[in-house]
Design an enzyme around this catalytic site. Sequence first.
Site, PDB file in Angstrom:
ATOM      1  N   SER A   1      11.545 -40.709   9.931  1.00 14.65           N
ATOM      2  CA  SER A   1      10.581 -41.755  10.267  1.00 14.65           C
ATOM      3  C   SER A   1       9.174 -41.313   9.877  1.00 14.65           C
ATOM      4  O   SER A   1       8.779 -40.163  10.152  1.00 14.65           O
ATOM      5  CB  SER A   1      10.633 -42.031  11.768  1.00 14.65           C
ATOM      6  OG  SER A   1       9.643 -42.967  12.118  1.00 14.65           O
TER       7      SER A   1
ATOM      8  N   THR B   1      11.849 -57.156   0.242  1.00 12.13           N
ATOM      9  CA  THR B   1      10.729 -56.619  -0.538  1.00 12.13           C
ATOM     10  C   THR B   1      10.174 -55.370   0.136  1.00 12.13           C
ATOM     11  O   THR B   1       9.988 -55.337   1.354  1.00 12.13           O
ATOM     12  CB  THR B   1       9.623 -57.689  -0.667  1.00 12.13           C
ATOM     13  OG1 THR B   1      10.194 -58.827  -1.309  1.00 12.13           O
ATOM     14  CG2 THR B   1       8.449 -57.175  -1.466  1.00 12.13           C
TER      15      THR B   1
ATOM     16  N   CYS C   1       9.383 -42.893  36.075  1.00 12.50           N
ATOM     17  CA  CYS C   1       8.231 -43.777  36.206  1.00 12.50           C
ATOM     18  C   CYS C   1       7.452 -43.967  34.915  1.00 12.50           C
ATOM     19  O   CYS C   1       6.521 -44.754  34.870  1.00 12.50           O
ATOM     20  CB  CYS C   1       7.308 -43.271  37.298  1.00 12.50           C
ATOM     21  SG  CYS C   1       7.922 -43.727  38.918  1.00 12.50           S
TER      22      CYS C   1
END
Lengths: 299, 402
Positions: free
Chosen positions: B200, B238, B326
């Site tokens: 990535s 594309t 959390c």
Amino acid sequence: MWDYTDKVLELFYDPKNQGEIEETGEAGVKVATGEIGSIACGDALRLHLKVEVESDKILDARFQTFGCTSAIASSSALTEMVKGLTLDEALKVSNKDIADYLGGLPEAKMHCSVMGQEALEAAIYNYRGIPLATHDDDDEGALVCSCFGISESKIRRVILENHLTDAEQVTNYVKAGGGCGSCLANIDDIIRSVQQEYASPALNNYGVQVATEIVTSKQRSLTNVQKIALIQKVLDEEVRPVLIADGGDVELYDVEGDRVKVVLQGACGSCSSSTATLKIAIEARLQDRVSKSLVVEAV
Amino acid sequence: MQNNCIYLDNNATTKVDPEVIEVMLPYLTDYYGNPSSMHTFGGQVGKAVRTAREQLAAILGADESEIVYTSCGTEGDNAAIRAALLAQPEKRHIVTTQVEHPAVLNVCKQLETQGYSVTYLSVNHQGQLDLDELEASLTGNTALVTIMYANNETGTIFPIEQIGLRVKEYGAIFHVDAVQAVGKIPLNMKTSTVDMLTLSGHKLHGPKGIGALYIRRGVRFRPFMIGGHQERGRRAGTENVPAIIALGKAAELELLHLEEATAKERKLRDRLEQTLLATIPDCVVNGDVTQRLPNTTNIGFKYIEGEAILLLLNKYGICASSGSACTSGSLEPSHVLRAMGLPYTTLHGSIRFSLCRYTTEAEIDRVIEVMPSIVERLRALSPFKNDDAGWLQGQEQALAHR
């Protein structure tokens, strides 16, 4: 990104009343402690109340909290809110009151306010010597969320008290369904059941009549006779059918000012959830229908 | 805050290198042609895309024809898993681990509902795999083994080549999610057993919205994005030209800096980790401390909760990450730390510091300076003080079966 109010941040960065209150043997004073939550769930609160025995007044309140920003702020807010109240007054503090004091909490953090309210209740019950097994209705009933150990009765209670309408809200308030998610469909069923229970046709038939009297009652002060009659009517027409359906019943024993004394009967008399029945099924209904200041007690 | 923050959350995303932005910008302005067009205006863009592909292939030790651009790491993982299954419809078994990124785990869970069986390999307390367990899980019915190169939370590096040798014996396709590894450790696909590998752009100082999938030449691949003939028919649509140009440059710079940057990061990371462990009681490093990315440390601060730590760090302008419930959309704490069997006392208070080549000594000094007081402050609030506390001990035992 955190979406906290200034009040939440203020009480997180500079918490009030943190720590313990130790029993010092001071005459006329006792310390009550309530613990709620767990390390596994990621938040836990131990609440300490210093109570003046004769007046039942909370002289001091302190907390120890393991948890996130909201949990710490909610705990601190709770201690600020209950100082100076009697225990009966403190029992009326709801999780919504805690959230309101903080200027609101993110929806996903509402369980922190519920934890505060539950710790308060636990401390007061402990102080009053009510054994945990007989007041903790959360241990009763089927376990719905095994990830967080949440029972059906606890889910029903939070739905009623906070007018919750979907499973996501239930997760935000008590965490149920927030783990593997396999119980979410069951939570939807419980919501539907609670909604049906409180909007059953049998009640609606009476509801129209009672509502008319409520409208009338809100336009002027009730005399004692009118108040007692209206309480009796609401009990007969809105509360008893629900309790009878569960094998229980309730009888109006006396009314002293705002204190409504009742006798729980049948299954309700021996039920370990009787405290919840008093607060949710009876007191909340009478507060809504007759007067917000009413307090219901079992005799 | 933004310009002055001490950014130690580089496993989440990285700053785009200024040189990367510089090479990318013209392709957002002047050179906007479609690389598939036949005219010169499009052709010059197509040439730049080819150059970027070469740059990216170089960091992997791959051939440029083995690179397929994707929109992100998640797409790369999805594409690889689905392609491997489509190419072997007779096989219905997948092997992965309990500590994968959701981009792999959630696809596998979905595939289970579609009749595939999935083996989720366990990890030990250090987050390492048991190769015997892997071997025992493989059968002739195994279509795919998909295992991450390095864990995003702990930095633990899996023995990918040893795994690959075993996978090949059973004729399965071997996919590796290397989103956290590319640019942090040397890779050479020419000598590797890996069939497909995901990366990535935004994890290596490139922009967000661009990733790539390495597909070894000869590996059967059935695309799930179908349309035009872009990317040799393996990923229609594309091309995101500016991002592709940027990723190429980012890869070139990562390769250029790899040795020097990782040595610096390792030194700073170790100092941070060792000093925190020495100055703060009751904290532990989570993960495999020997087989680990050089930029990552995950430290569990017992008896306190991660989000509260993060907010106090944030007050000092320090950005890190936590495995606590959390900080996530879920109410469950990190699945990675739970799979490692960490006690709840530790995993709720685990903080990940992830460095990059821009991290400075002064920034690490600042974390070392403020962290002890943050922990002390939160521990003063906590009802849990030690592992012997009755309340705590009872709960840990009761929950041990979960």
